[in-house]
Design a protein around this motif. Sequence first.
Motif, PDB file in Angstrom:
ATOM      1  N   ALA A   1       0.830  -1.211   0.000  1.00 60.28           N
ATOM      2  CA  ALA A   1       0.000   0.000   0.000  1.00 60.28           C
ATOM      3  C   ALA A   1       0.866   1.264   0.000  1.00 60.28           C
ATOM      4  N   GLY A   2       2.180   1.078  -0.035  1.00 63.13           N
ATOM      5  CA  GLY A   2       3.073   2.239  -0.091  1.00 63.13           C
ATOM      6  C   GLY A   2       3.287   2.909   1.251  1.00 63.13           C
ATOM      7  N   ILE A   3       2.972   2.211   2.349  1.00 64.29           N
ATOM      8  CA  ILE A   3       3.164   2.780   3.691  1.00 64.29           C
ATOM      9  C   ILE A   3       4.532   2.319   4.219  1.00 64.29           C
ATOM     10  N   PRO A   4       5.388   3.242   4.626  1.00 69.50           N
ATOM     11  CA  PRO A   4       6.679   2.829   5.169  1.00 69.50           C
ATOM     12  C   PRO A   4       6.495   1.928   6.389  1.00 69.50           C
ATOM     13  N   VAL A   5       7.152   0.779   6.380  1.00 69.50           N
ATOM     14  CA  VAL A   5       6.977  -0.167   7.484  1.00 69.50           C
ATOM     15  C   VAL A   5       8.338  -0.658   7.964  1.00 69.50           C
ATOM     16  N   PHE A   6       8.494  -0.657   9.286  1.00 67.04           N
ATOM     17  CA  PHE A   6       9.706  -1.205   9.885  1.00 67.04           C
ATOM     18  C   PHE A   6       9.404  -2.645  10.283  1.00 67.04           C
ATOM     19  N   GLY A   7      10.032  -3.584   9.579  1.00 70.32           N
ATOM     20  CA  GLY A   7       9.786  -5.001   9.829  1.00 70.32           C
ATOM     21  C   GLY A   7       9.870  -5.741   8.516  1.00 70.32           C
ATOM     22  N   PRO A   8      10.427  -6.960   8.534  1.00 69.56           N
ATOM     23  CA  PRO A   8      10.635  -7.714   7.301  1.00 69.56           C
ATOM     24  C   PRO A   8       9.349  -8.300   6.712  1.00 69.56           C
ATOM     25  N   SER A   9       9.434  -8.672   5.443  1.00 72.47           N
ATOM     26  CA  SER A   9       8.360  -9.390   4.765  1.00 72.47           C
ATOM     27  C   SER A   9       8.190 -10.775   5.388  1.00 72.47           C
ATOM     28  N   ALA A  10       7.069 -11.422   5.059  1.00 72.18           N
ATOM     29  CA  ALA A  10       6.845 -12.787   5.556  1.00 72.18           C
ATOM     30  C   ALA A  10       7.994 -13.706   5.143  1.00 72.18           C
ATOM     31  N   GLU A  11       8.426 -13.564   3.909  1.00 70.65           N
ATOM     32  CA  GLU A  11       9.493 -14.435   3.397  1.00 70.65           C
ATOM     33  C   GLU A  11      10.791 -14.232   4.171  1.00 70.65           C
ATOM     34  N   ALA A  12      11.172 -12.969   4.378  1.00 66.60           N
ATOM     35  CA  ALA A  12      12.421 -12.694   5.088  1.00 66.60           C
ATOM     36  C   ALA A  12      12.304 -13.049   6.568  1.00 66.60           C
ATOM     37  N   ALA A  13      11.089 -12.925   7.131  1.00 64.72           N
ATOM     38  CA  ALA A  13      10.880 -13.256   8.550  1.00 64.72           C
ATOM     39  C   ALA A  13      11.015 -14.754   8.808  1.00 64.72           C
ATOM     40  N   GLN A  14      11.088 -15.551   7.737  1.00 62.91           N
ATOM     41  CA  GLN A  14      11.350 -16.984   7.918  1.00 62.91           C
ATOM     42  C   GLN A  14      12.694 -17.211   8.599  1.00 62.91           C
ATOM     43  N   LEU A  15      13.540 -16.208   8.570  1.00 61.55           N
ATOM     44  CA  LEU A  15      14.809 -16.299   9.279  1.00 61.55           C
ATOM     45  C   LEU A  15      14.562 -16.624  10.755  1.00 61.55           C
ATOM     46  N   GLU A  16      13.447 -16.122  11.279  1.00 60.66           N
ATOM     47  CA  GLU A  16      13.029 -16.490  12.637  1.00 60.66           C
ATOM     48  C   GLU A  16      11.959 -17.573  12.619  1.00 60.66           C
ATOM     49  N   GLY A  17      11.099 -17.546  11.634  1.00 55.36           N
ATOM     50  CA  GLY A  17       9.936 -18.440  11.611  1.00 55.36           C
ATOM     51  C   GLY A  17      10.290 -19.892  11.381  1.00 55.36           C
ATOM     52  N   SER A  18      11.439 -20.123  10.742  1.00 55.82           N
ATOM     53  CA  SER A  18      11.878 -21.498  10.521  1.00 55.82           C
ATOM     54  C   SER A  18      13.367 -21.626  10.827  1.00 55.82           C
ATOM     55  N   LYS A  19      13.671 -22.446  11.822  1.00 57.30           N
ATOM     56  CA  LYS A  19      15.081 -22.624  12.194  1.00 57.30           C
ATOM     57  C   LYS A  19      15.849 -23.307  11.067  1.00 57.30           C
ATOM     58  N   ALA A  20      15.129 -24.163  10.310  1.00 57.37           N
ATOM     59  CA  ALA A  20      15.778 -24.848   9.187  1.00 57.37           C
ATOM     60  C   ALA A  20      16.150 -23.838   8.101  1.00 57.37           C
ATOM     61  N   PHE A  21      15.257 -22.878   7.825  1.00 58.41           N
ATOM     62  CA  PHE A  21      15.541 -21.827   6.838  1.00 58.41           C
ATOM     63  C   PHE A  21      16.749 -21.002   7.295  1.00 58.41           C
ATOM     64  N   ALA A  22      16.768 -20.660   8.587  1.00 59.47           N
ATOM     65  CA  ALA A  22      17.884 -19.862   9.113  1.00 59.47           C
ATOM     66  C   ALA A  22      19.204 -20.592   8.922  1.00 59.47           C
ATOM     67  N   LYS A  23      19.191 -21.892   9.176  1.00 54.47           N
ATOM     68  CA  LYS A  23      20.419 -22.690   9.011  1.00 54.47           C
ATOM     69  C   LYS A  23      20.875 -22.680   7.554  1.00 54.47           C
TER      70      LYS A  23
END
Length: 414
Positions: free
Chosen positions: A85-107
């Motif tokens: 929507a073009g609103i500045p947001v501090f915080g990653p996308s769902a895809e990038a947040a997988q860094l926390e959301g999935s330990k396997a992805f982070a590895k």
Amino acid sequence: MKVLVIGGGAREHALCRSLSQDPAVTELHCAPGNAGIARVAALHPVDQLDGAAVTALARELGADLVVVGPEAPLVAGVADPLRAAGIPVFGPSAEAAQLEGSKAFAKDVMAGAGVPTARSYVCTTEQEAAEALDAFGAPYVVKDDGLAAGKGVVVTEDRAVALEHAKGCDRVVIEEYLDGPEVSLFAITDGTTVLPLVPAQDFKRALDGDQGPNTGGMGAYTPLPWAPEGLVEEVLATVLQPTVDELRRRGTPFSGLLYAGLALTSRGTRVIEFNARFGDPETQVVLARLRTPLAGVLLAAANGTLAELEPLRWDEDAAVTVVLASEGYPANPRTGDPIEGLDEAEADGTAFVLHAGTTSGAAGEVLTAGGRVLSVTATGADLAEARAKAYAGLAKISFKGAQHRTDIAAKAAQ
Ligand code: AMP
């Protein structure tokens, strides 16, 4: 600047407190917030996991910046419709947040980026888990692959307990045990430029002497007088920058707060975990020392202009926060009890109280509403002073069954 903060814990109260002190912030809103945040921000009863509802609220308010605090909305993808929507947001996308959301992805990201971490196996059957446990030996480290609010990790000498935890999860990461002290290092990033904050240490176990079950965190302090010189520069070069670069290279740029949980082992610094947001309770102490007005920093991350920012300014002071939790936390927290002494704790300006699990009762009284209820925070010339002030503030607060650790920052303050 109109700012909307998403979340309702002590981390969001700390964020709101700092934002409310920033002269550039003309309006501060929070959804859903809590009884403490209500003192500095207008609250909105919006479901923080509902991206469409959050975006509608941000539009309605004319928000110039949305700050998403907790991991659950980030992993659920709340930042995505805001960005669309073009609103500045501090915080990653769902895809990038997988860094926390999935330990396997982070590895996988760490392997791609050459970031030092514990050797590990991803297991989906009991047989695989058993073999992985035997490959590493005791102490066993078993991690639920998904989000578990800091409670999905079991570290134990007991193989049966380790295997039992593995059986309870769909997918587990089993990894080698990392010895040595832990450090939390946060960095603000726009996906390219990485700005490390000051290191902190938190206390994950429920009871004094690092006994009892893992929790979301029972206290924290900064600075770390015992940390090796050059630690921040080393972690920036070997962990933070390579991770941000790797995620950008994969087409999932990470913008927001990258949190590296580190172990300083006898064989060098290793990543224990990444989080995709400010850590709670470390945020309470890190922001207590930040002198640079916060909103401009978060907006620069949201807009991709961090490289143009002046270096961050910090207080020389130390900061300590102690969590007051409810009876039964973390297994079965009791809620609904009136909290006494909140004003007294802050009366002389020695300490300040950040609310986590609180709500306002019908008569305006403040009630417990979660496991971690409050974070009592103070700064001082050194850790001993900050610690004494935080505990003095905490001593004035009471509710039925309240529990806290008495040894937060005790060793480091000696
Ligand atoms: P995490 O949720 O990954 O931060 O894990 C919670 C806590 O478990 C950490 O703060 C550590 O104290 C502990 N832990 C996690 N992984 C390891 C490991 N590989 N070796 C030793 N302790 C660990």
